[in-house]
Design an enzyme around this catalytic site. Sequence first.
Site, short mmCIF file in Angstrom:
data_model
loop_
_atom_site.label_atom_id
_atom_site.label_comp_id
_atom_site.label_asym_id
_atom_site.label_seq_id
_atom_site.Cartn_x
_atom_site.Cartn_y
_atom_site.Cartn_z
N GLY A 60 36.53 40.80 36.04
CA GLY A 60 37.43 41.77 36.66
C GLY A 60 38.87 41.55 36.22
N GLY A 62 42.86 42.43 37.72
CA GLY A 62 43.69 42.94 38.81
C GLY A 62 45.07 43.30 38.31
N GLY A 63 45.95 43.67 39.24
CA GLY A 63 47.29 44.04 38.86
C GLY A 63 48.10 42.86 38.33
N VAL A 67 40.13 37.88 36.20
CA VAL A 67 39.17 37.06 36.95
C VAL A 67 38.00 36.70 36.05
CG1 VAL A 67 37.69 36.93 38.98
CG2 VAL A 67 39.84 38.23 39.08
N ASP A 175 46.31 47.16 49.26
CA ASP A 175 45.71 47.75 48.05
C ASP A 175 44.20 47.82 48.19
OD1 ASP A 175 45.65 48.92 45.55
OD2 ASP A 175 45.70 47.02 44.46
#
Length: 382
Positions: A60, A62-63, A67, A175
């Site tokens: 993954g 994210g902002g 990950v 978020d």
Amino acid sequence: MRRLPNDSGIVELQDQKHMDADELVELCTRTEVSCPGFKKFDFFEIVDGTDDFSAKRIVGRGGFGTVYKGQLTTGVMVAIKRLDENATVFDFNSELQLASLQHINLIRLLGWCVHGKERLLVYEFMHNGSLDRIIFEKTKAALLNWHKRLQIIKGLAEGLVYMHKHSLLWIIHGDLKPNNVLLDQDMNPKIADFGSARTLSSDLEEGRTIRIVGTSGYIAPEYASRGLYSVKIDVFGFGVLALVIISGRKNIILEEQGDTVGNLVRDAWQLWSDERLHELVDPLLRDGHEIYEMVRFVQVALLCVQEDPVDRPTMSDVIAFLNFESTSLLPDPKPPSELINRDATDFNLSAYVGQLNRTVAITITGSAPLSTRVRIIVDPET
């Protein structure tokens, strides 16, 4: 709701401060003392467990970081967030709040590692990944039958109630979106990615910031346009998430027409008003849903996505509403405001898309109390 005393929109400078290694080590060490079970991990164990941060291990983005799936020397699988160099102290500190939270519907933060320029956080690993990778894939979405979808919605509500009422501080995620909902092996939901999280004390119900971080389609109108945040921005995000889970559809903001809530929200309200809600349910579910449950859950979701935060319930109210046996006990949601041309809105948005960092930089002017540049993370997948 109470507002900030001067309503000035002043933001603490440390929000934008870049991370100093010594400062982070001290911060994590203090967290270890106050949060039993939270510990420091060996950097080289993490490197070995991720095959030197191999691209094949990425699960993954994210902002503020990437990950990776990793395996410790004990054989335990973990998720490792490698923060970007653009991440700030605010981003890191927001994530650290997880160390003090213990709830079945929140991802567990296991530990940390700061080594040279590397800033790493270690979490429990969720075998079924993020909700977006299932709900929007026809071959996988069938794994989520009606019962499981309702359990995911209820689990998210329970996790948010815990956050909003935890200890003396109210923790706001900020978020909520399918990418930030992880599923365990039994498809139970875990709220993840607290890099945008904020806290409010019980004597201050609302704050203001110029550092706006959220995802198009899930961000509450008052937060996107004016930087106002409260627990009600999570209520809005939860409402959109519930509609996404029920319908299997994405929520698209019609910016050119002055939209603030999204096409999925508008369609859901119209179908509810016309008593045609069966048309909203994901076709993959076929006849596997109970009509009374579907009507109740959609009506609650519509109450959560009201444009005025005063009209939204609290998450404690949401849980009570979801357990009502009759929709006659529920308030009727107000209709979304009419779509208008962009030029007719009461504030002007001057935006450009940054292709490299997947962000939109926005200047808010007009009726907003301040003119400033803010940043909204835009996820092209949602």
